[in-house]
Design a protein around this motif. Structure first.
Motif, PDB file in Angstrom:
ATOM      1  N   ASN A   1       0.498  -1.191   0.035  1.00 21.98           N
ATOM      2  CA  ASN A   1      -0.098   0.045   0.122  1.00 21.98           C
ATOM      3  C   ASN A   1       0.872   1.181  -0.031  1.00 21.98           C
ATOM      4  OD1 ASN A   1      -2.244  -1.765   0.094  1.00 21.98           O
ATOM      5  ND2 ASN A   1      -2.347  -1.386   2.466  1.00 21.98           N
ATOM      6  N   VAL A   2       0.593   2.176  -1.021  1.00 17.76           N
ATOM      7  CA  VAL A   2       1.383   3.627  -0.859  1.00 17.76           C
ATOM      8  C   VAL A   2       0.407   4.551  -0.661  1.00 17.76           C
ATOM      9  CG1 VAL A   2       2.889   4.725  -2.395  1.00 17.76           C
ATOM     10  CG2 VAL A   2       3.073   2.268  -2.606  1.00 17.76           C
ATOM     11  N   GLU A   3       0.705   5.489  -0.103  1.00 23.97           N
ATOM     12  CA  GLU A   3      -0.181   6.737   0.179  1.00 23.97           C
ATOM     13  C   GLU A   3       0.163   7.629  -0.899  1.00 23.97           C
ATOM     14  OE1 GLU A   3       0.057   8.635   4.078  1.00 23.97           O
ATOM     15  OE2 GLU A   3       0.033   6.867   5.029  1.00 23.97           O
ATOM     16  N   GLN A   4      -0.859   8.227  -1.596  1.00 24.94           N
ATOM     17  CA  GLN A   4      -0.686   9.297  -2.571  1.00 24.94           C
ATOM     18  C   GLN A   4      -1.454  10.371  -1.958  1.00 24.94           C
ATOM     19  OE1 GLN A   4      -2.227   7.442  -5.981  1.00 24.94           O
ATOM     20  NE2 GLN A   4      -0.498   6.364  -6.280  1.00 24.94           N
ATOM     21  N   ALA A   5      -0.767  11.530  -2.359  1.00 27.26           N
ATOM     22  CA  ALA A   5      -1.415  12.927  -2.031  1.00 27.26           C
ATOM     23  C   ALA A   5      -2.651  13.334  -3.019  1.00 27.26           C
ATOM     24  CB  ALA A   5      -0.124  14.115  -2.037  1.00 27.26           C
ATOM     25  N   THR A   6      -3.583  13.582  -2.353  1.00 25.22           N
ATOM     26  CA  THR A   6      -4.482  14.270  -3.231  1.00 25.22           C
ATOM     27  C   THR A   6      -4.454  15.875  -3.287  1.00 25.22           C
ATOM     28  OG1 THR A   6      -5.970  12.292  -2.503  1.00 25.22           O
ATOM     29  CG2 THR A   6      -7.009  14.110  -3.412  1.00 25.22           C
ATOM     30  N   TYR A   7      -4.643  16.265  -4.557  1.00 25.19           N
ATOM     31  CA  TYR A   7      -4.636  17.473  -4.798  1.00 25.19           C
ATOM     32  C   TYR A   7      -5.755  18.032  -5.195  1.00 25.19           C
ATOM     33  CZ  TYR A   7       0.160  17.130  -3.916  1.00 25.19           C
ATOM     34  OH  TYR A   7       1.522  16.871  -3.496  1.00 25.19           O
ATOM     35  N   VAL A   8      -6.658  19.189  -4.559  1.00 27.84           N
ATOM     36  CA  VAL A   8      -7.756  19.695  -5.221  1.00 27.84           C
ATOM     37  C   VAL A   8      -7.488  21.111  -5.746  1.00 27.84           C
ATOM     38  CG1 VAL A   8      -9.887  20.333  -4.507  1.00 27.84           C
ATOM     39  CG2 VAL A   8      -9.065  18.515  -3.520  1.00 27.84           C
ATOM     40  N   ASP A   9      -8.236  21.217  -6.969  1.00 29.10           N
ATOM     41  CA  ASP A   9      -8.151  22.475  -7.681  1.00 29.10           C
ATOM     42  C   ASP A   9      -8.515  23.612  -6.563  1.00 29.10           C
ATOM     43  OD1 ASP A   9      -7.988  24.699  -9.490  1.00 29.10           O
ATOM     44  OD2 ASP A   9      -9.549  23.968 -10.517  1.00 29.10           O
ATOM     45  N   GLY A  10      -7.851  24.716  -6.434  1.00 32.94           N
ATOM     46  CA  GLY A  10      -8.117  25.713  -5.697  1.00 32.94           C
ATOM     47  C   GLY A  10      -9.590  26.268  -5.686  1.00 32.94           C
ATOM     48  N   SER A  11     -10.057  26.410  -6.904  1.00 36.48           N
ATOM     49  CA  SER A  11     -11.190  26.934  -7.232  1.00 36.48           C
ATOM     50  C   SER A  11     -12.623  26.143  -6.784  1.00 36.48           C
ATOM     51  CB  SER A  11     -11.442  27.351  -8.897  1.00 36.48           C
ATOM     52  OG  SER A  11     -11.380  26.049  -9.651  1.00 36.48           O
ATOM     53  N   LYS A  12     -12.060  24.731  -6.744  1.00 39.20           N
ATOM     54  CA  LYS A  12     -13.098  23.737  -6.376  1.00 39.20           C
ATOM     55  C   LYS A  12     -13.070  23.561  -4.836  1.00 39.20           C
ATOM     56  CE  LYS A  12     -13.324  21.525 -10.588  1.00 39.20           C
ATOM     57  NZ  LYS A  12     -12.915  20.551 -11.776  1.00 39.20           N
ATOM     58  N   SER A  13     -11.859  24.054  -3.998  1.00 38.55           N
ATOM     59  CA  SER A  13     -11.937  23.682  -2.639  1.00 38.55           C
ATOM     60  C   SER A  13     -12.886  24.531  -1.990  1.00 38.55           C
ATOM     61  CB  SER A  13     -10.429  24.022  -2.380  1.00 38.55           C
ATOM     62  OG  SER A  13     -10.290  24.174  -0.970  1.00 38.55           O
ATOM     63  N   THR A  14     -13.578  23.653  -1.208  1.00 35.40           N
ATOM     64  CA  THR A  14     -14.602  24.287  -0.085  1.00 35.40           C
ATOM     65  C   THR A  14     -13.632  25.185   0.729  1.00 35.40           C
ATOM     66  OG1 THR A  14     -15.886  22.601  -0.289  1.00 35.40           O
ATOM     67  CG2 THR A  14     -16.352  23.870   1.489  1.00 35.40           C
ATOM     68  N   LEU A  15     -12.671  24.768   1.268  1.00 33.24           N
ATOM     69  CA  LEU A  15     -12.109  25.545   2.364  1.00 33.24           C
ATOM     70  C   LEU A  15     -11.321  26.865   1.799  1.00 33.24           C
ATOM     71  CD1 LEU A  15     -10.332  25.740   4.968  1.00 33.24           C
ATOM     72  CD2 LEU A  15      -8.432  24.651   3.786  1.00 33.24           C
ATOM     73  N   VAL A  16     -11.065  26.864   0.307  1.00 33.82           N
ATOM     74  CA  VAL A  16     -10.825  28.092  -0.261  1.00 33.82           C
ATOM     75  C   VAL A  16     -11.874  28.974  -0.447  1.00 33.82           C
ATOM     76  CG1 VAL A  16      -9.717  29.129  -2.517  1.00 33.82           C
ATOM     77  CG2 VAL A  16      -8.475  27.127  -1.621  1.00 33.82           C
TER      78      VAL A  16
END
Length: 134
Positions: A1-16
């Protein structure tokens, strides 16, 4: 099992989006405070209601947004270690213990079955007069 980073487009990020909305609300509040108030009481009332609504929205957004400090505080345990890491270690230890227990039970069952099989083979050979000498 390998962990992979998940990147979210800033325009779609609820946090942003929440951070941007908070910034907009704070800017509107500053503008409202800098505007001279008119003599019309209904205009003052609407402005006051708008300020209260904006302040409420800013407070709500602040509660929902994790700052760097509050995120670190949420992750740190009472002893200063990362709580998530401690939980992960406990989970790994529990899995190791469970696997060890199951493996010991399976080994005991295999050993018992092997003894039965050897005993059956010995009896079969003795019955045919081909018993091995001890």
């Amino acid at each position: 099992n390998v962990e992979q980073a998940t990147y979210v487009d800033g325009s779609k990020s609820t946090l942003v989006q929440m951070q941007q909305r908070q910034l907009q609300c704070m800017q509107k509040l500053q503008e409202k405070q800098q505007q001279p108030t008119g003599n019309d009481t209904s205009e003052q009332a609407r402005g006051g209601q708008e300020c209260q609504r904006l302040q409420g929205e800013v407070a709500s957004l602040e509660r929902h947004l994790l700052t760097k400090d509050s995120a670190a505080a949420a992750l740190l345990g009472s002893d200063g270690t990362l709580e998530a890491e401690a939980v992960r270690r406990r989970n790994v230890d529990e899995v190791k213990d469970e696997v060890s227990k199951v493996m010991a039970q399976e080994f005991a069952a295999l050993q018992e079955q092997s003894c039965k099989d050897f005993e059956g083979l010995r009896q079969l050979l003795e019955g045919r007069g081909m018993a091995p000498s001890r």
